[in-house]
Design an enzyme around this catalytic site. Structure first.
Site, PDB file in Angstrom:
ATOM      1  N   GLY A 125       0.451  -1.449  -0.545  1.00 33.32           N
ATOM      2  CA  GLY A 125       0.228  -0.073  -0.165  1.00 33.32           C
ATOM      3  C   GLY A 125       0.269   1.342   0.042  1.00 33.32           C
ATOM      4  O   GLY A 125       2.093   0.993   0.049  1.00 33.32           O
ATOM      5  N   GLN A 126       0.271   2.227  -0.042  1.00 36.03           N
ATOM      6  CA  GLN A 126       1.050   3.685  -0.107  1.00 36.03           C
ATOM      7  C   GLN A 126       2.245   3.708   1.249  1.00 36.03           C
ATOM      8  O   GLN A 126       2.680   3.926   1.218  1.00 36.03           O
ATOM      9  CB  GLN A 126       0.178   4.655  -0.143  1.00 36.03           C
ATOM     10  CG  GLN A 126      -0.697   5.199   0.408  1.00 36.03           C
ATOM     11  CD  GLN A 126      -1.866   6.749  -0.277  1.00 36.03           C
ATOM     12  OE1 GLN A 126      -1.376   7.417  -0.958  1.00 36.03           O
ATOM     13  NE2 GLN A 126      -3.197   6.696   0.252  1.00 36.03           N
ATOM     14  N   ASP A 177      -2.841 -12.450   4.306  1.00 40.26           N
ATOM     15  CA  ASP A 177      -3.702 -11.905   3.600  1.00 40.26           C
ATOM     16  C   ASP A 177      -3.387 -11.890   5.694  1.00 40.26           C
ATOM     17  O   ASP A 177      -3.795 -12.736   6.398  1.00 40.26           O
ATOM     18  CB  ASP A 177      -4.577 -13.044   3.954  1.00 40.26           C
ATOM     19  CG  ASP A 177      -6.202 -12.120   4.192  1.00 40.26           C
ATOM     20  OD1 ASP A 177      -6.683 -11.323   5.225  1.00 40.26           O
ATOM     21  OD2 ASP A 177      -7.277 -12.084   2.935  1.00 40.26           O
ATOM     22  N   ALA A 215      -4.877  -2.675   4.755  1.00 37.93           N
ATOM     23  CA  ALA A 215      -7.002  -2.271   5.519  1.00 37.93           C
ATOM     24  C   ALA A 215      -6.914  -2.679   3.950  1.00 37.93           C
ATOM     25  O   ALA A 215      -6.958  -2.350   2.910  1.00 37.93           O
ATOM     26  CB  ALA A 215      -6.647  -1.120   6.069  1.00 37.93           C
ATOM     27  N   TYR A 216      -9.124  -2.473   3.735  1.00 37.68           N
ATOM     28  CA  TYR A 216      -9.898  -2.180   2.747  1.00 37.68           C
ATOM     29  C   TYR A 216     -10.609  -0.671   3.182  1.00 37.68           C
ATOM     30  O   TYR A 216     -10.478  -0.247   3.830  1.00 37.68           O
ATOM     31  CB  TYR A 216     -10.510  -3.739   2.624  1.00 37.68           C
ATOM     32  CG  TYR A 216     -12.216  -3.021   2.470  1.00 37.68           C
ATOM     33  CD1 TYR A 216     -12.090  -4.054   0.757  1.00 37.68           C
ATOM     34  CD2 TYR A 216     -12.456  -1.966   2.285  1.00 37.68           C
ATOM     35  CE1 TYR A 216     -12.907  -4.116   0.093  1.00 37.68           C
ATOM     36  CE2 TYR A 216     -13.970  -1.629   1.156  1.00 37.68           C
ATOM     37  CZ  TYR A 216     -13.561  -2.337   0.740  1.00 37.68           C
ATOM     38  OH  TYR A 216     -14.469  -1.738  -1.398  1.00 37.68           O
ATOM     39  N   THR A 217      -9.463  -0.033   1.684  1.00 36.56           N
ATOM     40  CA  THR A 217      -9.227   1.121   1.729  1.00 36.56           C
ATOM     41  C   THR A 217     -10.894   1.853   0.923  1.00 36.56           C
ATOM     42  O   THR A 217     -10.345   3.301  -0.047  1.00 36.56           O
ATOM     43  CB  THR A 217      -8.581   1.909   1.977  1.00 36.56           C
ATOM     44  OG1 THR A 217      -7.574   1.754   0.682  1.00 36.56           O
ATOM     45  CG2 THR A 217      -7.066   1.708   2.971  1.00 36.56           C
ATOM     46  N   THR A 224      -7.870   6.034  11.207  1.00 38.31           N
ATOM     47  CA  THR A 224      -8.500   6.480  10.737  1.00 38.31           C
ATOM     48  C   THR A 224      -9.888   8.023  11.287  1.00 38.31           C
ATOM     49  O   THR A 224      -9.967   7.455  11.911  1.00 38.31           O
ATOM     50  CB  THR A 224      -9.077   6.261   9.746  1.00 38.31           C
ATOM     51  OG1 THR A 224      -9.624   7.633   8.316  1.00 38.31           O
ATOM     52  CG2 THR A 224     -10.582   4.995   9.646  1.00 38.31           C
ATOM     53  N   TYR A 241     -17.026   2.155   5.543  1.00 33.65           N
ATOM     54  CA  TYR A 241     -16.082   2.178   6.001  1.00 33.65           C
ATOM     55  C   TYR A 241     -15.002   2.181   7.854  1.00 33.65           C
ATOM     56  O   TYR A 241     -15.008   1.498   8.290  1.00 33.65           O
ATOM     57  CB  TYR A 241     -14.927   2.923   5.013  1.00 33.65           C
ATOM     58  CG  TYR A 241     -13.499   2.485   5.293  1.00 33.65           C
ATOM     59  CD1 TYR A 241     -12.209   2.524   5.085  1.00 33.65           C
ATOM     60  CD2 TYR A 241     -13.482   3.990   5.594  1.00 33.65           C
ATOM     61  CE1 TYR A 241     -11.030   2.443   5.278  1.00 33.65           C
ATOM     62  CE2 TYR A 241     -11.642   4.817   6.066  1.00 33.65           C
ATOM     63  CZ  TYR A 241     -10.667   3.672   5.920  1.00 33.65           C
ATOM     64  OH  TYR A 241      -9.385   4.165   5.842  1.00 33.65           O
TER      65      TYR A 241
HETATM   66  N1  LIG Z   1      -5.714   6.377   2.486  1.00 31.10           N
HETATM   67  C1  LIG Z   1      -6.127   7.420   3.234  1.00 31.10           C
HETATM   68  O1  LIG Z   1      -6.335   8.546   2.907  1.00 31.10           O
HETATM   69  C2  LIG Z   1      -6.315   6.657   4.161  1.00 31.10           C
HETATM   70  C3  LIG Z   1      -6.169   8.101   5.429  1.00 31.10           C
HETATM   71  C4  LIG Z   1      -7.138   7.999   7.131  1.00 31.10           C
HETATM   72  C5  LIG Z   1      -6.133   6.093   7.746  1.00 31.10           C
HETATM   73  N2  LIG Z   1      -5.970   5.595   6.601  1.00 31.10           N
HETATM   74  C6  LIG Z   1      -5.317   4.280   7.224  1.00 31.10           C
HETATM   75  O2  LIG Z   1      -4.040   3.919   6.800  1.00 31.10           O
HETATM   76  C7  LIG Z   1      -3.094   2.955   6.447  1.00 31.10           C
HETATM   77  C8  LIG Z   1      -2.571   3.164   5.351  1.00 31.10           C
HETATM   78  O3  LIG Z   1      -3.458   2.961   4.082  1.00 31.10           O
HETATM   79  P1  LIG Z   1      -2.704   3.129   2.692  1.00 31.10           P
HETATM   80  O4  LIG Z   1      -3.326   4.517   2.524  1.00 31.10           O
HETATM   81  O5  LIG Z   1      -1.260   2.881   2.764  1.00 31.10           O
HETATM   82  O6  LIG Z   1      -3.796   2.199   1.896  1.00 31.10           O
HETATM   83  P2  LIG Z   1      -4.026   1.513   0.657  1.00 31.10           P
HETATM   84  O7  LIG Z   1      -2.956   2.082  -0.172  1.00 31.10           O
HETATM   85  O8  LIG Z   1      -5.007   0.867   0.274  1.00 31.10           O
HETATM   86  O9  LIG Z   1      -3.040   0.180   1.499  1.00 31.10           O
HETATM   87  C9  LIG Z   1      -3.531  -0.716   2.157  1.00 31.10           C
HETATM   88  C10 LIG Z   1      -2.553  -2.197   1.772  1.00 31.10           C
HETATM   89  O10 LIG Z   1      -3.354  -3.513   2.232  1.00 31.10           O
HETATM   90  C11 LIG Z   1      -3.697  -4.541   1.794  1.00 31.10           C
HETATM   91  N3  LIG Z   1      -4.488  -5.346   2.171  1.00 31.10           N
HETATM   92  C12 LIG Z   1      -6.171  -4.976   2.217  1.00 31.10           C
HETATM   93  N4  LIG Z   1      -6.372  -6.360   2.557  1.00 31.10           N
HETATM   94  C13 LIG Z   1      -5.323  -6.753   2.820  1.00 31.10           C
HETATM   95  C14 LIG Z   1      -5.995  -8.065   3.818  1.00 31.10           C
HETATM   96  N5  LIG Z   1      -6.629  -8.712   4.387  1.00 31.10           N
HETATM   97  N6  LIG Z   1      -4.793  -8.745   4.496  1.00 31.10           N
HETATM   98  C15 LIG Z   1      -3.761  -7.645   3.710  1.00 31.10           C
HETATM   99  N7  LIG Z   1      -3.272  -6.998   3.420  1.00 31.10           N
HETATM  100  C16 LIG Z   1      -4.873  -6.366   3.352  1.00 31.10           C
HETATM  101  C17 LIG Z   1      -3.928  -3.802   0.162  1.00 31.10           C
HETATM  102  O11 LIG Z   1      -3.731  -4.840  -0.660  1.00 31.10           O
HETATM  103  P3  LIG Z   1      -4.139  -5.371  -1.996  1.00 31.10           P
HETATM  104  O12 LIG Z   1      -4.269  -3.761  -2.959  1.00 31.10           O
HETATM  105  O13 LIG Z   1      -4.020  -5.660  -2.969  1.00 31.10           O
HETATM  106  O14 LIG Z   1      -5.760  -5.544  -1.805  1.00 31.10           O
HETATM  107  C18 LIG Z   1      -2.866  -3.409  -0.170  1.00 31.10           C
HETATM  108  O15 LIG Z   1      -1.874  -2.693  -0.279  1.00 31.10           O
HETATM  109  C19 LIG Z   1      -5.335   2.396   6.256  1.00 31.10           C
HETATM  110  O16 LIG Z   1      -4.945   1.729   8.287  1.00 31.10           O
HETATM  111  C20 LIG Z   1      -6.006   3.383   6.367  1.00 31.10           C
HETATM  112  O17 LIG Z   1      -7.246   2.869   7.271  1.00 31.10           O
HETATM  113  C21 LIG Z   1      -5.404   5.970   5.183  1.00 31.10           C
END
Ligand SMILES: NC(=O)c1ccc[n+]([C@@H]2O[C@H](COP(=O)([O-])OP(=O)(O)OC[C@H]3O[C@@H](n4cnc5c(N)ncnc54)[C@H](OP(=O)(O)O)[C@@H]3O)[C@@H](O)[C@H]2O)c1
Length: 299
Positions: free
Chosen positions: A9-10, A35, A59-61, A100, A124
């Site tokens: 993920g990012q 997973d 996370a599922y985002t 979040t 979410y």
């Molecule tokens: N992005 C935002 O603006 C934001 C804001 C507030 C909080 N957050 C939190 O910050 C954290 C990181 O977010 P991010 O932006 O880096 O999200 P992201 O880019 O969507 O990355 C999430 C990663 O988790 C993987 N994933 C999903 N389900 C999984 C599972 N069951 N087991 C293992 N891996 C799994 C995804 O893989 P696949 O793509 O292959 O499913 C993806 O690589 C998360 O907890 C998110 O809720 C994000």
């Protein structure tokens, strides 16, 4: 060593980059490798890597899709954190879990404190709040870190969408009645590495914290900044027009106020977030100067 789940993920990719720069030993596992809701896969990973601390960046985002993909959201955001927390508890490993601003309803006047009651207004947000509860229930040695409005050179995010749209449109219509702090995943990764170093040795730091960039803006202000910084590099300068949330209907409701009070984090971990414009400017320049990156990563 630090073991990261959700490594592709990012945030996961920025954690790997930040650890390499600091010569910190970190292994990041992708979704395909582990997973987090798969107890056997998690147990195998913990046994193989024997980490001193786990970071759950998985996370599922997909915020809008979560309204209909309820089971998928629950799998990634509630069951996964529960399985991971229980496995960590069983092996005596502490965990940093990322959450979040969407656990709040956004009606507060001012920045949210960690002690404010959660009240999610989207599927979410509900799944992430349930994940927090599961972590608290199953693992005493946890740090839950809530953040907001995350962007990076990697993955899909608002900043990259703005750059992509600015390349072809003369006008961007962007919501101006939601407030928050655009947070660089690179800076968040630095903050998490600091937490990991401190928390691995001092379990009294356990608890829930907020971390975002300093200062705040709206999505309109965020987009305007990206366009202004990118314009000298791309030669594109579209008008950025403010609109109301009501004029941009989405499947999921978003909080109007996503501001998080980060004072407790700063006090306990000694890491001061920079103003949101610092990270936005740096990431915009990096992406605008690399057309290939923008083109290949934007949805
Ligand atoms: N992005 C935002 O603006 C934001 C804001 C507030 C909080 N957050 C939190 O910050 C954290 C990181 O977010 P991010 O932006 O880096 O999200 P992201 O880019 O969507 O990355 C999430 C990663 O988790 C993987 N994933 C999903 N389900 C999984 C599972 N069951 N087991 C293992 N891996 C799994 C995804 O893989 P696949 O793509 O292959 O499913 C993806 O690589 C998360 O907890 C998110 O809720 C994000």
């Amino acid at each position: 060593m630090i073991l990261v789940f959700g490594g592709n993920g990012q945030l996961g990719q920025e954690l790997s980059r930040a650890a390499t720069a600091r010569a910190t030993v970190l292994r990041a596992l992708s979704h395909a490798e582990a997973d987090i809701a798969d107890a056997a896969a998690v147990a195998t990973a913990l046994a193989l890597w024997n980490p001193s601390i786990v970071v759950n960046a998985a996370a599922y985002t997909k915020v809008d899709l979560a309204e209909t993909e309820l089971e998928e959201a629950r799998h990634g955001n509630e069951i996964g954190p529960k399985v991971l927390a229980a496995a960590c508890a069983g092996t005596g490993v502490p965990m940093v879990h990322i959450s979040t601003d969407y656990v709040f309803d956004g009606t507060k006047d001012g920045a949210y404190l960690e002690s404010d009651p959660v009240c999610p207004i989207s599927a979410y947000g509900r799944s992430k709040a349930a994940g927090e509860d599961a972590v608290r229930r199953h693992l005493k040695d946890h740090v839950i870190l809530r953040t907001a409005w995350v962007y990076s050179e990697f993955g899909h995010n608002f900043l990259k969408t703005v750059l992509r749209l600015a390349a072809t449109r003369d006008e961007l219509r962007i919501v101006s009645d939601q407030h928050g702090s655009p947070t660089s995943a690179a800076e968040l990764a630095e903050a998490i590495l600091n937490v990991a170093a401190a928390f691995a040795h001092d379990r009294t730091l356990a608890g829930t914290y907020h971390f975002t960039a300093a200062g705040d803006t709206t999505w309109h202000g965020f987009a305007g900044r990206v366009v202004v910084v990118a314009a000298p590099i791309t030669g594109r300068n579209p008008r950025v027009i403010p609109i109301d949330t009501a004029d941009y209907p989405t499947a999921a409701r978003r909080p109007a106020n996503s501001r998080l009070d980060c004072r407790s984090f700063v006090k306990r971990f000694g890491f001061l977030p920079r103003h949101w414009t610092v990270g936005v400017d740096a990431t915009t320049r990096a992406l605008a100067g690399s057309k290939q990156k923008v083109g290949s990563h934007v949805a």
